[in-house]
Write an enzyme that holds these catalytic residues in place. Sequence first.
Site, PDB file in Angstrom:
ATOM      1  CE  LYS A 109     -11.668  -4.575   5.676  1.00 24.58           C
ATOM      2  NZ  LYS A 109     -11.640  -5.305   4.389  1.00 24.58           N
ATOM      3  CG  ASP A 142      -9.839  -7.380   7.342  1.00 25.84           C
ATOM      4  OD1 ASP A 142      -9.191  -6.477   7.894  1.00 25.84           O
ATOM      5  OD2 ASP A 142     -10.280  -7.295   6.176  1.00 25.84           O
ATOM      6  CB  VAL A 154      -0.961   0.009   1.208  1.00 26.47           C
ATOM      7  CG1 VAL A 154      -1.672   1.364   1.317  1.00 26.47           C
ATOM      8  CG2 VAL A 154      -1.983  -1.100   1.074  1.00 26.47           C
ATOM      9  N   GLY A 211      -2.625 -14.998  -5.036  1.00 25.19           N
ATOM     10  CA  GLY A 211      -2.399 -13.762  -4.285  1.00 25.19           C
ATOM     11  C   GLY A 211      -3.672 -13.121  -3.781  1.00 25.19           C
TER      12      GLY A 211
END
Length: 823
Positions: free
Chosen positions: A685, A681, A476, A667
Amino acid sequence: MQVMKFGGSSVANAKNINKVIAIVKEALKKDKTVVVSSAISGCTDELIAIGKEALSQNENYTVRIDQLELRHISLIEELIPAEDYTSIKQECKELFNKLREICKGVFLLKELSNLSLDHIVSFGEILSTKIISAKLKSLNISHIWKDSRELVTTEPVNGKNIVIQDLTNWKIKEFFEQSNHKLYIMPGFIAMDEKGRTTTLGRGGSDYTASLIAVGAQARILEIWTDVCGMMTADPRVVPQAHPIRNISYKEALELSHFGAKVVYPPTIQPVVKQGIPIYVKNTFEPLDPGTLIERNPPEGHSKIKGISSSNKIALLSMEGSGMVGIPGYSSRLFDTLTKNNVNIILITQASSVHTMCIAIDEADADKAKKATDELFAYEISLGKVDPLRVEKGFSIISLVGDDMKNQSGASGKMFEALGREGINIRAIAQGSSEKNVSAVVQTEHVHEAIRAIHKEFFGGNCKRINLFIAGYGTVSKALVEIIREKKEYLARTLGKELVVCGLCNSKNYVINKNGIQLGDQQQMLAQLGSGESNVANEYIDALSELKLSDAIFVDCTANKGIASLYTDLFRNKISVVACNKIANSLNYDSYKELFSCALEEGVSYRYETTVCAAMPVLAMIRQIMNSGDKILKIEGIVSGTLNYLFSTYNAQKSFAQLVKEAKELGYTEPDPRLDLSGTDVLRKFIISAREAGEELESSQINFKGFVPDSVLAPQGATFADDQEYFYNALEAEEPVLKAAYENAASNGKKLRFMAILDKSGETPEYRIALTEVDSSHPFYSLEGSDNAMVITTEYYPQGVVIKGAGAGARQTASGLLNDILK
């Protein structure tokens, strides 16, 4: 007549010389023209090095002569057609043979006098102008090459070559009165003494030659052609928003040049200043740009402040003592001894009590100045009336230049206020007797920051510098650095934002530079980090906090809990935070509240749009709905691209375990896919989204149902590589359960989606995360691949607002971070 001087960069190679020829051809259409040229770029320095190597008995000087000759021969062969270059190549070789003879004499005699060195370096300008002349001849452009040594005469004064003005002026006037050519080519920098020996004119010598020619020939204008578009409001390498100064007075130009602007060198243009001949400074590489016109009475603009310049490598000499009070003569004695030791005084300040005096000089002269001064005042020092001279190095002078500065109301105050806002300490202040400048002495480490602050105050009000400190250098942050590098000019031009990456870290090292680190490719950035400071205990945070830069933003591209815990420390240091790190906003609610109250109290920003669905405006939409007075009834979200890919692809023909293995190879999962399958995760969120919607939510209130047992996800060894066989076997064992869930949904015309749901339609809010069946009427039914989506149902929008798109990806997340930075 017009005189055109071309610098070394303008004649550096064949391509550039062709540009010069094109400019000269256009000029000839207007008037009789004299072209004065410097040596090709780097040649003078190389000739000096050759002379010094010969003196030091280093036989390598012959190799360097050969290399320099080859460079000139190659230039000739590239510039001039083969049928025309025989003569100039022969002349070039003869000149280099003469150079070899002189250097051999230096080598044998072990002596390099000033005259010998002058003779050696004179070959540079002779060679460049001979080559230009040969090019013109090949184009059948009528002209003559004139040796400027026959026109400019010098005499030695205190070890320097000083031009005999009257004699030189008479020679130039006499020459041009007796010549009727339209174009003249002359070498700059070189002259001759009264004994017929070659001399040089020192720094800015070619400008000086052009200036002398312009005066002697009574030219209407002097044009100095260089590699910049005239004089600028500041050094564009320091202030990218600096803009050209189109009109400026002689005195203002001299002030800017005195304090560091390198376009013109004050002593060399004095002859034309005295005669009132206008000077145009223009760019060889952008000949249509208007450049800068320097003249006696330029037209008045809307601002009398013209520019900012700086001089580095400044030393401050401080003389103080009670014995100075009321006793005349101390200053004159000090100035006299500095003059005798060839120490140039740049700036002077003195306390009204006459108890202290501060003088700025070149750092190179500092030790010499201290020795001479302490010897001069040895008696007074021994009696304690005067302290030994104190020398401080590492300073720079910044000068704000404009016409009639003493009557520019508030100019000094604005300058000092701008420096104060940046926390830059001013060591000394002075206003020139010419009333054209106000100068401040600051530490050199702060000079670029100071120039930018002052330029912003006077010239760049619409462009704001943003100082970025990036944490993490993964996919990122690499994408973010690349976008900043690509969009830098666009952002400055269209949004008035200059993004400067001042710091970067990974888990091991950090690099910081308050003036901005060089943004290279990934390998270059990794190399910078590799040679950076240790960041084992988050020393990066301490280092960036100590800089105390205004408009500073910390960009957290990590998933590190330790860094997330430091946000409030950053806020208290007046540093805003932009984060894609989800941890801070998903900890206990008290910690969450403290983040926002601390940011509000300290007057900084905290933005975190990319913590949910990357650059998709999910949180922004929730905020907008809340701020508009609408009421949120329900939020449904698919916020894991990995899990959506798995469940939109899974059809029970291939085992779920096999699908996870393939997704990892493509990936689509984390290096350890258990992190994706755990739903952690998604949980984070969901907490962030629900809190944004006004829910005081703790993780314990959420009904979380994973789709595989904890035993499948539990670590067995130190790494996933140790566990992968166990993991895939355990996941394979769950295939009957997953297959049954899929077939049950399919038999009812539904699909499986791993969803997070906030439902406030009942009496008490419901919070759940689970594998859920959706029918064809639901927006998530058709959601395929790794996309994310969210449906927000409100009183105003009972059918729901649907936001759908890529909710992950380095480039997408980086663009979201950039958007938060700009906000």
